[in-house]
Every structure is written in C-alpha cells, then in structure tokens.
Design a protein around this motif. Sequence first.
Motif, PDB file in Angstrom:
ATOM      1  N   ASP A   4      40.627 -44.179  80.002  1.00 41.26           N
ATOM      2  CA  ASP A   4      41.002 -43.347  81.146  1.00 41.26           C
ATOM      3  C   ASP A   4      40.890 -44.129  82.448  1.00 41.26           C
ATOM      4  N   LEU A   5      39.837 -44.960  82.573  1.00 50.11           N
ATOM      5  CA  LEU A   5      39.674 -45.769  83.775  1.00 50.11           C
ATOM      6  C   LEU A   5      40.793 -46.793  83.911  1.00 50.11           C
ATOM      7  N   ARG A   6      41.200 -47.403  82.784  1.00 51.85           N
ATOM      8  CA  ARG A   6      42.296 -48.377  82.829  1.00 51.85           C
ATOM      9  C   ARG A   6      43.621 -47.695  83.189  1.00 51.85           C
ATOM     10  N   ALA A   7      43.841 -46.481  82.674  1.00 47.23           N
ATOM     11  CA  ALA A   7      45.067 -45.761  83.007  1.00 47.23           C
ATOM     12  C   ALA A   7      45.107 -45.392  84.485  1.00 47.23           C
ATOM     13  N   ALA A   8      43.948 -45.015  85.052  1.00 45.01           N
ATOM     14  CA  ALA A   8      43.906 -44.684  86.480  1.00 45.01           C
ATOM     15  C   ALA A   8      44.202 -45.914  87.333  1.00 45.01           C
ATOM     16  N   TRP A   9      43.665 -47.081  86.933  1.00 45.08           N
ATOM     17  CA  TRP A   9      43.917 -48.317  87.682  1.00 45.08           C
ATOM     18  C   TRP A   9      45.393 -48.718  87.584  1.00 45.08           C
ATOM     19  N   ALA A  10      46.008 -48.542  86.416  1.00 39.77           N
ATOM     20  CA  ALA A  10      47.431 -48.865  86.264  1.00 39.77           C
ATOM     21  C   ALA A  10      48.290 -47.943  87.128  1.00 39.77           C
TER      22      ALA A  10
END
Length: 285
Positions: free
Chosen positions: A190-196
Amino acid sequence: MDSPALPEALPTAEAAAEPAAQDVVDQVAVARLYGEPLFRLPQDLYIPPDALEVFLEAFEGPLDLLLYLIRKQNFNILDIPLADVTRQYLDYVEQLRRRNLELASEYLLMAAMLIEIKSRMLLPPKKNPDGSEPEDPRAELVRRLIEYEQIKLAAARLDALPVMGRDFLRAQVYVEQSLAPRFPDVDPDDLRAAWADILKRARLNQHHTISREQLSVREFMTVVLRRLQGRRFVEFQELFDVARGAPVLVVTFIAMLELAREHLVEVTQAEAFAPIYVRLAYQPA
C-alpha cells in the motif's frame, strides 16, 4: 324518649349510575364500532351468506390439488387411477367454481386434461410408425407431478432452515473502546502504491520553457545549394540535420521545396519506392 326516625335519603344520580357502569365494565365487548366497544349485537343485524368462509385445505394450483388427492389415498403416482382421482377433482372444482369462477379456470384446464387422458386410455392404443409401443397417456402428467413434488419438498426444507429475524436474532454487544486509538499497520504494498501515485501526479505537473528560435528560409536555401555544389546527386535524407531538432528539419524541407519551385534544384527517383535524390538543376550556358 326515642328520637323520631329520619326519612331515608333519596338515591342520587351518581349512585344510580354506579351499578350500571359496574355491569358495563364486567362485560366483554363482542366488537368495536368506529372505535367504541359494542357489548350487545343489534337485533336487526344482517350477515350476508358469503361473509364468512372456512377453507379446510389451501392449494397453490391444480398440480398441488392433484398431488394432494393422490397422496391422501396412497395411490401409486406411477399408476394413477384416473377415474377416482378425476371424480374427486371435479367435486372440488365444482365447489371452487361456485365461489370464484376466475380462480377455477386454471383448475378447469387440469380437469379437461384428466378427462382427455382418461378417454385416451379407454381407446385402443395406436402403435408408433416404427412399430414400438405407444407411451402411456399418463406419463407426461406423472413427470410433471414428480417434478412438482420434488420442488415442493425442497421448498419445505428451505423453509425449515432457521431464518434470522424469525427463528433467531443476532446478538449485539456494545464494547467500550479504549481511549488510546490503535491505528492499523500499513502494508508495504500500500505504501509503494501511494508513492507511485504521487510520482504519477508529479509527472503531470512538470514545467518546461519554450524558446523561440529565429530561422530563415532564405538562409537554409543557401545551405542546401552549398551542399549540392560540386556533387552530382545527393540523397534526400542527407540534406537534413536530425540532431538540430524538428524546427530545423521543417525549415530545411520548406527551403528545398522553395528551390524546387524556382527550378534551382531537381528531385528525382529512378522507380517507385526507390531512393529519392536531389541535384542542382541543369542550367544551359
């Protein structure tokens, strides 16, 4: 000496009404008329003959009635005695027709089917064109009755299952939450998706500066003539400097077209799909 007897007091209106009120309270109202209790039926009350009807058996359709008659007398569903069943069926339909002709129409259709099957059984059977024995006239009716009974039993089993709100209620317990809030753990995906998503929005908001470059068609006409000077043929692609960008390419192409219009250069091709060459126009001495 005895005192003279006093005359008995006359009964007051409240004392006279009290026994009557007591009688009304002790009675049970037989009905209510416009919200008021009715303790005694009127003598001239007229009750229509169709005001009250008692249905001992309720059927959901012609097949339901037919299945009831067969099961009630323990008949074999694969060998139905149509004479007895049809007679009982018609008795019920006749009673139903007197009350509700529109409702009896469906039952009359089934009665006609029973009479037709009985008449076909009385006639000698006709063999099929291939010589096989004809099918029993009751076979189609038996199939429909078996399918209906299976569906009815399945519906009864489903209805017997416990239903929330009818057979049980959902338990609700209030648990007081602690004062300190407990935040859920963040998953790395979820954190990686938010950064993307942030990077994607950043690309949509990029800024760039557009500069204006002064390009002269006459100047590039001179450049093209200089490149063609002293050469017999020059391939079309060699006249364009790709490294200088699209504006220079456009101006170079316009310059070449202008030279061709003024008959200073010639654009030739040996055959279809062959390379295109440019040369200086022939100028007689």
